[in-house]
Scaffold this motif. Structure first.
Motif, PDB file in Angstrom:
ATOM      1  N   THR A  97      -3.892   5.055   3.802  1.00  0.00           N
ATOM      2  CA  THR A  97      -2.887   4.969   4.865  1.00  0.00           C
ATOM      3  C   THR A  97      -2.561   3.519   5.185  1.00  0.00           C
ATOM      4  O   THR A  97      -3.461   2.707   5.391  1.00  0.00           O
ATOM      5  N   CYS A 108       2.455   4.251  10.975  1.00  0.00           N
ATOM      6  CA  CYS A 108       1.564   4.458   9.833  1.00  0.00           C
ATOM      7  C   CYS A 108       2.136   5.525   8.907  1.00  0.00           C
ATOM      8  O   CYS A 108       2.797   6.462   9.356  1.00  0.00           O
ATOM      9  N   HIS A 109       1.884   5.371   7.633  1.00  0.00           N
ATOM     10  CA  HIS A 109       2.317   6.361   6.657  1.00  0.00           C
ATOM     11  C   HIS A 109       1.362   6.357   5.468  1.00  0.00           C
ATOM     12  O   HIS A 109       0.664   5.371   5.209  1.00  0.00           O
ATOM     13  N   HIS A 110       1.330   7.483   4.771  1.00  0.00           N
ATOM     14  CA  HIS A 110       0.481   7.614   3.593  1.00  0.00           C
ATOM     15  C   HIS A 110       1.011   6.725   2.475  1.00  0.00           C
ATOM     16  O   HIS A 110       2.215   6.634   2.263  1.00  0.00           O
TER      17      HIS A 110
END
Length: 251
Positions: A97, A108-110
């Motif tokens: 992440t 936040c992002h994968h």
């Protein structure tokens, strides 16, 4: 058919049915259902440290943003885990992440999975590992690591060559009566079954101590202006405005 989810929710397909799940930035006060009309906006500004203390938090449908307002000197830094992070800073929340400080808020992002890249992180993107596959429990279908399928009303996933299965998540219904049709894993509202044009003709109905074959119509024992029909084991009744037409309907 076409699902009835609205713009604030997403349609989740399950064998024989579907349900609507609220999109990111929205929450349901009534649980996931098949109407998709109960999604309420989440007020992110009510959360602690949503913005830097000198900034003003503005909630918008499905998201929010931080603004300096009338403050002459404004820091667009972020607070995360009791730390002050400078505007524009990017860091790894965990090994899969990525987070960034954008104008006072943490986003936040994968880590994206590019299976065509030679340096793709297989720990975060198991679906890119072509060496780890799983075969369906009964069929010849082969799944890549990370892919999911439904088997015997269980949600199964191929994970690094091993199959893991868990109970299928079904939608929460607000209707008083539900029925699970043959070949389906999750119950439907009985009213939904009554609206179906096609149904299982092998399942009979019990009404007032009498068994009725599927497709049969009869007059309600409690109200002469109500006509009932057996649809695949479900009794569906409707009020007929012109009671004189009941005899014609039953012929």
């Amino acid at each position: 058919g076409v699902a009835a989810c609205d713009s604030r929710s997403e349609c989740i397909n399950i064998p024989g049915s579907y349900y609507c799940r609220c999109s990111a930035g929205y929450m349901s006060l009534l649980g996931d259902d098949q109407t998709g009309m109960h999604c309420e906006d989440i007020d992110e500004c009510s959360r602690p440290n949503a913005c830097h203390p000198v900034m003003e938090c503005v909630n918008t449908p499905g998201t929010y943003y931080c603004t300096c307002g009338d403050v002459a000197y404004c820091q667009q830094n972020c607070f995360h885990n009791d730390l002050v992070i400078s505007e524009g800073t990017t860091w790894n929340f965990d090994h899969c992440t990525i987070c960034v400080c954008e104008s006072g808020r943490v986003v936040c992002h994968h880590d994206p999975c590019d299976c065509d890249s030679s340096d793709v992180n297989l720990a975060c993107c198991p679906q890119c590992n072509t060496a780890s596959t799983c075969q369906h429990q009964e069929l010849s279908t082969v799944y890549a690591s990370g892919e999911t399928w439904v088997y015997n009303c269980l949600r199964c996933q191929c994970w690094n060559g091993e199959i893991e299965c868990w109970e299928l998540e079904c939608p929460t219904h607000l209707c008083p009566d539900t029925v699970t049709l043959p070949g389906e894993c999750c119950p439907r509202c009985s009213s939904q079954v009554c609206q179906m044009e096609f149904y299982d003709e092998s399942r009979h109905c019990q009404y007032g101590g009498v068994q009725h074959r599927s497709g049969a119509r009869w007059r309600s024992v409690s109200d002469p202006c109500v006509v009932c029909i057996c649809k695949g084991g479900v009794v569906c009744c409707n009020v007929v405005s012109d009671c004189d037409r009941i005899a014609m309907l039953l012929n």
